[in-house]
Scaffold this motif. Structure first.
Motif, PDB file in Angstrom:
ATOM      1  N   GLU A  56     -21.958  37.572  32.725  1.00 57.39           N
ATOM      2  CA  GLU A  56     -20.765  37.313  31.918  1.00 57.39           C
ATOM      3  C   GLU A  56     -21.113  36.931  30.479  1.00 57.39           C
ATOM      4  N   ASP A  57     -22.207  36.182  30.303  1.00 55.80           N
ATOM      5  CA  ASP A  57     -22.576  35.788  28.939  1.00 55.80           C
ATOM      6  C   ASP A  57     -22.984  36.987  28.088  1.00 55.80           C
TER       7      ASP A  57
ATOM      8  N   ASN B  30     -19.687  38.593  27.021  1.00 54.63           N
ATOM      9  CA  ASN B  30     -19.073  37.796  25.953  1.00 54.63           C
ATOM     10  C   ASN B  30     -19.792  37.982  24.625  1.00 54.63           C
TER      11      ASN B  30
ATOM     12  N   GLN C  28     -15.386  39.197  32.559  1.00 56.61           N
ATOM     13  CA  GLN C  28     -16.114  39.989  33.544  1.00 56.61           C
ATOM     14  C   GLN C  28     -16.027  41.479  33.190  1.00 56.61           C
TER      15      GLN C  28
END
Length: 146
Positions: free
Chosen positions: A47-48, A51, A2
């Motif tokens: 979030e992706d 990442n 996050q």
């Protein structure tokens, strides 16, 4: 990961006066913000996206380590520390066994065609960012040759 967690960890590093950690996390935060602005989702960063940005930055630092002259030990050590810090925030990649299980479970019909190009085209969107491309390629190659 996050975005809020990155910010909290950056603040903690600032309070602890850990300059190397703060700099590494700060560069991650900046890269994520830039990608979010480019994508038009500045306020609600998925979030992706966080990442994917972390993985990209990790790859960049790895390239710095690989291309750094051996006699520049000071730079090499700095890059390695930065890499280690960023690695803590990188998402866990799927293992070869996990990739094999997902591919067999979800893509059995495509695998039956034995068309590696079509298989990769179908599988990659599902596993991108979750598994290393080399692992995916290895699994697909084994399945096509089986």
């Amino acid at each position: 990961m996050q975005m809020e967690q990155l910010r909290k960890d950056m603040m903690a590093a600032m309070k602890a006066r850990d300059k190397e950690r703060k700099d590494a996390i700060s560069s991650l935060v900046s890269a994520v913000k830039k990608n979010a602005i480019d994508a038009g989702c500045r306020d609600d960063i998925p979030e992706d996206m966080v990442n994917a940005t972390i993985m990209k930055e990790l790859k960049t630092v790895q390239e710095q380590i690989d291309s750094c002259p051996a006699d520049r030990t000071d730079l090499l050590e700095e890059y390695r520390k930065r890499y280690d810090i960023m690695k803590e925030y990188a998402p866990k990649m799927l293992s070869k066994e996990e990739v094999t299980a997902i591919v067999k479970e979800k893509f059995a019909d495509v695998i039956a065609t034995k068309n590696k190009g079509q298989i990769m085209k179908t599988i990659m969107p599902e596993l991108k960012g979750k598994a290393d491309g080399k692992v995916i390629n290895e699994v697909v190659t084994e399945m096509c040759n089986a």
